[in-house]
Design a protein around this motif. Structure first.
Motif, mmCIF file in Angstrom:
data_model
loop_
_atom_site.group_PDB
_atom_site.id
_atom_site.type_symbol
_atom_site.label_atom_id
_atom_site.label_comp_id
_atom_site.label_asym_id
_atom_site.label_seq_id
_atom_site.Cartn_x
_atom_site.Cartn_y
_atom_site.Cartn_z
ATOM 1 N N PHE A 1 -59.301 8.084 85.759
ATOM 2 C CA PHE A 1 -58.656 9.024 84.850
ATOM 3 C C PHE A 1 -57.723 8.307 83.873
ATOM 4 N N ALA A 2 -57.136 7.196 84.299
ATOM 5 C CA ALA A 2 -56.337 6.397 83.365
ATOM 6 C C ALA A 2 -57.217 5.873 82.237
ATOM 7 N N GLY A 3 -58.438 5.472 82.580
ATOM 8 C CA GLY A 3 -59.372 4.991 81.565
ATOM 9 C C GLY A 3 -59.732 6.066 80.553
ATOM 10 N N ILE A 4 -59.910 7.290 81.026
ATOM 11 C CA ILE A 4 -60.207 8.397 80.109
ATOM 12 C C ILE A 4 -59.015 8.674 79.195
ATOM 13 N N MET A 5 -57.824 8.762 79.797
ATOM 14 C CA MET A 5 -56.630 9.057 78.991
ATOM 15 C C MET A 5 -56.322 7.926 78.012
ATOM 16 N N ASN A 6 -56.724 6.711 78.355
ATOM 17 C CA ASN A 6 -56.584 5.574 77.457
ATOM 18 C C ASN A 6 -57.191 5.871 76.084
ATOM 19 N N TRP A 7 -58.349 6.560 76.081
ATOM 20 C CA TRP A 7 -59.075 6.776 74.834
ATOM 21 C C TRP A 7 -58.655 8.026 74.074
ATOM 22 N N VAL A 8 -57.928 8.933 74.713
ATOM 23 C CA VAL A 8 -57.545 10.171 74.022
ATOM 24 C C VAL A 8 -56.745 9.879 72.750
ATOM 25 N N PRO A 9 -55.688 9.058 72.800
ATOM 26 C CA PRO A 9 -54.990 8.732 71.544
ATOM 27 C C PRO A 9 -55.668 7.617 70.755
ATOM 28 N N ALA A 10 -56.556 6.854 71.408
ATOM 29 C CA ALA A 10 -57.116 5.668 70.757
ATOM 30 C C ALA A 10 -58.324 5.970 69.878
ATOM 31 N N ILE A 11 -59.109 6.992 70.222
ATOM 32 C CA ILE A 11 -60.368 7.224 69.508
ATOM 33 C C ILE A 11 -60.162 7.492 68.016
ATOM 34 N N PRO A 12 -59.221 8.349 67.606
ATOM 35 C CA PRO A 12 -59.049 8.536 66.163
ATOM 36 C C PRO A 12 -58.696 7.242 65.433
ATOM 37 N N VAL A 13 -57.797 6.460 66.010
ATOM 38 C CA VAL A 13 -57.420 5.193 65.380
ATOM 39 C C VAL A 13 -58.601 4.223 65.382
ATOM 40 N N ASP A 14 -59.382 4.242 66.453
ATOM 41 C CA ASP A 14 -60.554 3.370 66.533
ATOM 42 C C ASP A 14 -61.575 3.725 65.456
ATOM 43 N N THR A 15 -61.745 5.015 65.198
ATOM 44 C CA THR A 15 -62.657 5.449 64.136
ATOM 45 C C THR A 15 -62.204 4.928 62.780
ATOM 46 N N LEU A 16 -60.919 5.051 62.502
ATOM 47 C CA LEU A 16 -60.372 4.553 61.239
ATOM 48 C C LEU A 16 -60.486 3.034 61.158
ATOM 49 N N LYS A 17 -60.169 2.365 62.261
ATOM 50 C CA LYS A 17 -60.230 0.902 62.299
ATOM 51 C C LYS A 17 -61.640 0.388 62.038
ATOM 52 N N SER A 18 -62.620 1.017 62.671
ATOM 53 C CA SER A 18 -64.001 0.555 62.520
ATOM 54 C C SER A 18 -64.485 0.709 61.086
ATOM 55 N N ARG A 19 -64.107 1.824 60.440
ATOM 56 C CA ARG A 19 -64.514 2.012 59.047
ATOM 57 C C ARG A 19 -63.820 0.994 58.154
ATOM 58 N N LEU A 20 -62.561 0.691 58.436
ATOM 59 C CA LEU A 20 -61.833 -0.308 57.658
ATOM 60 C C LEU A 20 -62.461 -1.686 57.822
ATOM 61 N N GLN A 21 -62.817 -2.047 59.050
ATOM 62 C CA GLN A 21 -63.320 -3.391 59.326
ATOM 63 C C GLN A 21 -64.729 -3.623 58.791
ATOM 64 N N THR A 22 -65.486 -2.563 58.544
ATOM 65 C CA THR A 22 -66.851 -2.729 58.046
ATOM 66 C C THR A 22 -66.968 -2.463 56.548
ATOM 67 N N ALA A 23 -65.870 -2.079 55.900
ATOM 68 C CA ALA A 23 -65.899 -1.775 54.467
ATOM 69 C C ALA A 23 -65.788 -3.060 53.643
ATOM 70 N N PRO A 24 -66.265 -3.021 52.404
ATOM 71 C CA PRO A 24 -66.074 -4.177 51.522
ATOM 72 C C PRO A 24 -64.588 -4.452 51.307
ATOM 73 N N ALA A 25 -64.266 -5.705 51.092
ATOM 74 C CA ALA A 25 -62.866 -6.094 50.888
ATOM 75 C C ALA A 25 -62.271 -5.334 49.704
ATOM 76 N N GLY A 26 -61.086 -4.775 49.914
ATOM 77 C CA GLY A 26 -60.383 -4.080 48.848
ATOM 78 C C GLY A 26 -60.694 -2.606 48.718
ATOM 79 N N LYS A 27 -61.648 -2.096 49.482
ATOM 80 C CA LYS A 27 -62.001 -0.673 49.353
ATOM 81 C C LYS A 27 -60.871 0.232 49.809
ATOM 82 N N TYR A 28 -60.163 -0.190 50.854
ATOM 83 C CA TYR A 28 -59.071 0.616 51.398
ATOM 84 C C TYR A 28 -57.774 -0.170 51.263
ATOM 85 N N PRO A 29 -57.097 -0.050 50.124
ATOM 86 C CA PRO A 29 -55.916 -0.895 49.861
ATOM 87 C C PRO A 29 -54.748 -0.649 50.803
ATOM 88 N N HIS A 30 -54.662 0.550 51.388
ATOM 89 C CA HIS A 30 -53.558 0.860 52.298
ATOM 90 C C HIS A 30 -54.027 0.954 53.743
#
Length: 270
Positions: A185-214
Motif C-alpha cells: 500500500f505504501a507503493g500505491i500511495m507513492n504514485w498518487v502524488p507522483a503520477i501527475p508530475v511524472d506525466t508532465l516530466k515525461s512530456r518535458l523530457q521528450t520534447a524538443p529543446a526550448g519547447k517548454y521554456p518554464h
C-alpha cells in the motif's frame, strides 16, 4: 505517449496499448526502455533508504515512531522527501533515456533515427546537445520523487505502527504478511502524488529543446489549454497498471528492507 490536440489517443486502455505494441514490435517491445531504469534501480533504492535515514536524523524526535501524531507523521514525510535529493542524480538522466526510447517507434517518419539502447542514445545526446541535456527535467524528477517519498514512507510507517505494533508478538508468517501489506500500500500511495508530475516530466523530457521554456509549468499550461477540466484524466492516464505493478514490487522491497535490517542489527543482550 504523445497526444495531439484534436486527435484521439493512440491507445484506449493499457490492454489496448499492450496488444498494439506486441502486434507491432513483438513481446520484447513491452520492455523497451527498461535497461536504463534497471541499471539504476539497485543504487537508487540504496540511496533512497540512505536519504530517508539521513532525513530521520534531521527531522525525527524521540517519540516520532512511538507516538504517531499528525506532527510526527509530517516529520516522517519530511524525512521521506529528503531521499529525493539523493536519488535524482541517478534517476533524472536514466528517466530521460527511458522516455525517449519508449516513444521512438511512435515517430511516423521512416527516416527518423532509431537507437539500439540507452548507451547508444546517451552518446547521441551528449554528442549533439551536450552532457547537460541528459539532465533535462532534473527538477521535475526531484519534485516527483520527493512528493512520492513523502507519501511512500509516511504510509508505510503509519500502517506499520497500526498493524505491527512493537509490543505485540506475532508469528513469523503473520509478520511477513503484514509487512508485505504495509509495503504494497505504501507503493500505491507513492504514485498518487507522483503520477501527475511524472506525466508532465515525461512530456518535458521528450520534447524538443526550448519547447517548454518554464519547464513543467509550460507543459501543464499547454495541457490545460488543450483539454480544460479533462486535463486531470490526462495526468492520471494509465494509473491502473502503475498501481498493479507498485503493490508487489514495493511489498517485496520493504520485506527485503526489514529482513536486511534485522540481519544486520547487532544481537540484543539478554
Amino acid at each position: 505517449m504523445e497526444i495531439k490536440a484534436g486527435q484521439p489517443p493512440p491507445y484506449t486502455s493499457a490492454l489496448d496499448c499492450a496488444k498494439k505494441i506486441v502486434a507491432k514490435e513483438g513481446p520484447l517491445g513491452l520492455y523497451r526502455g527498461m535497461v536504463a531504469p534497471l541499471l539504476g534501480v539497485t543504487p537508487m533504492y540504496a540511496l533512497c533508504f540512505l536519504g530517508y535515514g539521513i532525513g530521520k536524523d534531521i527531522f525525527f524526535k524521540e517519540d516520532t515512531r512511538t507516538n504517531l501524531t499528525g506532527e510526527n507523521l509530517f516529520r516522517i514525510a519530511l524525512a521521506g522527501a529528503t531521499s529525493g535529493i539523493f536519488t535524482t542524480p541517478i534517476l533524472a538522466p536514466l528517466e530521460r533515456l527511458k522516455c525517449l526510447l519508449q516513444i521512438q517507434n511512435a515517430n511516423p517518419d521512416p527516416n527518423a533515427q532509431k537507437f539500439k539502447g540507452p548507451i547508444d542514445l546517451g552518446r547521441h545526446i551528449v554528442r549533439t546537445e551536450g552532457a547537460q541535456a541528459l539532465f533535462r527535467g532534473y527538477m521535475a524528477t526531484n519534485l516527483r520523487d520527493s512528493l512520492a517519498s513523502m507519501a511512500y514512507f509516511s504510509t508505510y510507517e503509519y500502517l506499520k505502527f497500526n498493524l505491527l505494533p512493537a509490543d505485540v508478538n506475532r508469528s513469523t508468517a503473520a509478520t511477513v504478511a503484514l509487512t508485505l501489506i504495509c509495503g504494497g500500500f505504501a507503493g500505491i500511495m507513492n504514485w498518487v502524488p507522483a503520477i501527475p508530475v511524472d506525466t508532465l516530466k515525461s512530456r518535458l523530457q521528450t520534447a524538443p529543446a526550448g519547447k517548454y521554456p518554464h519547464g513543467i509549468r509550460s507543459v501543464a499550461a499547454e495541457i490545460y489549454a488543450q483539454e480544460g477540466a479533462r486535463a486531470i484524466f490526462t495526468f492520471y492516464r494509465g494509473v491502473g497498471p502503475v498501481f498493479l505493478r507498485a503493490f508487489p514490487a514495493n511489498a517485496a522491497c520493504f520485506l527485503g528492507y526489514e529482513t536486511t535490517k534485522k540481519l544486520l542489527s547487532p544481537p540484543q543482550s539478554e
